[in-house]
Enzyme design. Structure first.
Site, PDB file in Angstrom:
ATOM      1  N   SER A 142      43.545  29.464  49.873  1.00  0.00           N
ATOM      2  CA  SER A 142      44.475  30.495  50.344  1.00  0.00           C
ATOM      3  C   SER A 142      45.502  29.854  51.273  1.00  0.00           C
ATOM      4  O   SER A 142      45.304  28.728  51.751  1.00  0.00           O
ATOM      5  CB  SER A 142      43.683  31.552  51.115  1.00  0.00           C
ATOM      6  N   TYR A 155      37.899  35.302  56.991  1.00  0.00           N
ATOM      7  CA  TYR A 155      38.549  34.869  55.743  1.00  0.00           C
ATOM      8  C   TYR A 155      39.089  33.448  55.897  1.00  0.00           C
ATOM      9  O   TYR A 155      38.895  32.588  55.031  1.00  0.00           O
ATOM     10  CB  TYR A 155      39.676  35.842  55.406  1.00  0.00           C
TER      11      TYR A 155
HETATM   12  P1  NDP Z   1      40.991  40.815  43.214  1.00  0.00           P
HETATM   13  O1  NDP Z   1      40.411  41.790  44.165  1.00  0.00           O
HETATM   14  O2  NDP Z   1      41.861  41.285  42.113  1.00  0.00           O
HETATM   15  O3  NDP Z   1      39.871  39.895  42.594  1.00  0.00           O
HETATM   16  C1  NDP Z   1      38.676  39.567  43.267  1.00  0.00           C
HETATM   17  C2  NDP Z   1      37.703  39.147  42.205  1.00  0.00           C
HETATM   18  O4  NDP Z   1      36.495  38.686  42.833  1.00  0.00           O
HETATM   19  C3  NDP Z   1      37.342  40.286  41.282  1.00  0.00           C
HETATM   20  O5  NDP Z   1      37.331  39.808  39.959  1.00  0.00           O
HETATM   21  C4  NDP Z   1      35.949  40.672  41.738  1.00  0.00           C
HETATM   22  O6  NDP Z   1      35.171  41.136  40.642  1.00  0.00           O
HETATM   23  C5  NDP Z   1      35.398  39.357  42.253  1.00  0.00           C
HETATM   24  N1  NDP Z   1      34.365  39.550  43.259  1.00  0.00           N
HETATM   25  C6  NDP Z   1      34.518  39.936  44.546  1.00  0.00           C
HETATM   26  N2  NDP Z   1      33.316  40.012  45.149  1.00  0.00           N
HETATM   27  C7  NDP Z   1      32.401  39.660  44.211  1.00  0.00           C
HETATM   28  C8  NDP Z   1      30.987  39.562  44.224  1.00  0.00           C
HETATM   29  N3  NDP Z   1      30.240  39.802  45.327  1.00  0.00           N
HETATM   30  N4  NDP Z   1      30.360  39.169  43.094  1.00  0.00           N
HETATM   31  C9  NDP Z   1      31.082  38.913  41.971  1.00  0.00           C
HETATM   32  N5  NDP Z   1      32.412  38.997  41.898  1.00  0.00           N
HETATM   33  C10 NDP Z   1      33.060  39.368  43.022  1.00  0.00           C
HETATM   34  O7  NDP Z   1      41.818  39.806  44.167  1.00  0.00           O
HETATM   35  P2  NDP Z   1      42.557  38.426  43.902  1.00  0.00           P
HETATM   36  O8  NDP Z   1      42.720  38.175  42.469  1.00  0.00           O
HETATM   37  O9  NDP Z   1      43.721  38.450  44.793  1.00  0.00           O
HETATM   38  O10 NDP Z   1      41.506  37.388  44.516  1.00  0.00           O
HETATM   39  C11 NDP Z   1      40.959  36.314  43.781  1.00  0.00           C
HETATM   40  C12 NDP Z   1      40.823  35.119  44.692  1.00  0.00           C
HETATM   41  O11 NDP Z   1      42.123  34.713  45.120  1.00  0.00           O
HETATM   42  C13 NDP Z   1      40.025  35.346  45.951  1.00  0.00           C
HETATM   43  O12 NDP Z   1      39.219  34.213  46.236  1.00  0.00           O
HETATM   44  C14 NDP Z   1      41.085  35.501  47.019  1.00  0.00           C
HETATM   45  O13 NDP Z   1      40.617  35.168  48.281  1.00  0.00           O
HETATM   46  C15 NDP Z   1      42.100  34.506  46.514  1.00  0.00           C
HETATM   47  N6  NDP Z   1      43.422  34.669  47.088  1.00  0.00           N
HETATM   48  C16 NDP Z   1      44.189  35.790  46.818  1.00  0.00           C
HETATM   49  C17 NDP Z   1      45.448  35.898  47.376  1.00  0.00           C
HETATM   50  C18 NDP Z   1      46.343  37.058  47.113  1.00  0.00           C
HETATM   51  O14 NDP Z   1      47.442  37.127  47.715  1.00  0.00           O
HETATM   52  N7  NDP Z   1      45.980  37.991  46.247  1.00  0.00           N
HETATM   53  C19 NDP Z   1      45.988  34.858  48.267  1.00  0.00           C
HETATM   54  C20 NDP Z   1      45.104  33.758  48.481  1.00  0.00           C
HETATM   55  C21 NDP Z   1      43.881  33.680  47.892  1.00  0.00           C
HETATM   56  P3  NDP Z   1      34.559  42.666  40.630  1.00  0.00           P
HETATM   57  O15 NDP Z   1      35.738  43.579  40.824  1.00  0.00           O
HETATM   58  O16 NDP Z   1      33.901  42.773  39.308  1.00  0.00           O
HETATM   59  O17 NDP Z   1      33.596  42.689  41.774  1.00  0.00           O
END
Ligand code: NDP
Length: 252
Positions: A142, A155
């Site tokens: 991130s 975070y």
């Molecule tokens: P989303 O909320 O769209 O995606 C998060 C994903 O993580 C979902 O597919 C969710 O699946 C999965 N997830 C969360 N908790 C669990 C769990 N306990 N077990 C299994 N799966 C889990 O957000 P993003 O796409 O933005 O995030 C994806 C990654 O990118 C993260 O690591 C985030 O920190 C990182 N990131 C995002 C940024 C942004 O601006 N969006 C910036 C920097 C980093 P489900 O819904 O099925 O639980």
């Protein structure tokens, strides 16, 4: 050089947002892809989308805060796809609060989801990645791996940790034919940032003002970097953190 035909990939949190962007990139380059998440409807929709791209696609239900669930995910993915060459540790969450108010329960949830899950999945995947001879681990960090924000102690700790974990694994596993790198997304329009945009009324404009490429990121921006890092073209690249942020982190 960029062809992933015959390679097998597992993407945690690959059922939506940035993770589905990674999964699409790998699928378009020819890899078989397993997406893993908690939400079965999102899992099924992602499989349908990847199949429509011509990929062999599967899903697995997983809770990445649960060690046994993670280990079972890796075993099942490798069994179904006939091996595992590419692991993308992408699943993540955020619980925002000022440091003096962070509840320990929330701290542990964020660290378990964002950092510890990647350690467990990588450890479980190591024998498979080594056996294939072209192993790739792609972690998701991130901007908070670099900067601080008042509501992001947990975070930021998790995402800073992901970068250092990446470097140690890269050094340890180079001789096993495995590269380990980390992508640092900027501000990307996903479910995760929707609420932040609602809560912080100036966030949308602040991001646009600071970004040299004057837009928010989109999950599609992650297709190319995943395909590149997973491919033979990136065989000599390991232990690096690559911002995918429209220039956000280099704007003085
Ligand atoms: P989303 O909320 O769209 O995606 C998060 C994903 O993580 C979902 O597919 C969710 O699946 C999965 N997830 C969360 N908790 C669990 C769990 N306990 N077990 C299994 N799966 C889990 O957000 P993003 O796409 O933005 O995030 C994806 C990654 O990118 C993260 O690591 C985030 O920190 C990182 N990131 C995002 C940024 C942004 O601006 N969006 C910036 C920097 C980093 P489900 O819904 O099925 O639980």
């Amino acid at each position: 050089m960029f062809d992933l035909t015959g390679r097998a990939a597992l993407v945690t949190g690959g059922n939506g947002g940035i993770g589905l962007g990674f999964a699409r990139g790998l699928a378009k380059a020819g890899a078989a892809v397993t997406v893993a998440g908690r939400n079965t409807a999102k899992n099924a929709a992602a499989v349908a989308e990847l199949t429509a791209l011509g990929a062999r696609a599967y899903s697995i239900e997983v809770d990445v805060t649960d060690e046994a669930s993670i280990r079972a995910m890796v075993t099942t993915a490798a069994e179904r796809m006939g091996g595992l060459d590419i692991l993308v540790n992408n699943a993540g969450t955020n619980i925002r609060n000022r440091p003096e108010l962070v509840r320990m329960e929330d701290w542990h949830t964020v660290l378990a989801t964002n950092l510890t899950s990647g350690m467990i999945a990588s450890q479980a995947a190591h024998p498979h990645l080594k056996a294939g001879g072209v192993g790739r681990v792609i972690n998701n960090g991130s901007m908070l791996s670099i900067f601080g924000l008042p509501f992001h102690a947990a975070y930021g700790a998790s995402k800073g940790g992901v970068v250092q974990m990446t470097k140690s694994m890269a050094v340890a596993w180079a001789q096993d034919g495995i590269t380990v790198n980390v992508v640092l997304p900027g501000w990307i329009d996903t479910d995760l940032t929707k609420k932040a945009r609602q809560d912080m009324t100036t966030l949308h404009e602040d991001v646009l003002r600071r970004s040299p490429i004057k837009r928010w990121g989109d999950p599609r921006d992650f297709e190319g970097v995943a395909a590149f890092l997973a491919s033979d073209a990136a065989a000599f690249i390991t232990g690096v953190a690559i911002p995918v942020d429209g220039g956000f982190s280099v704007h003085g």
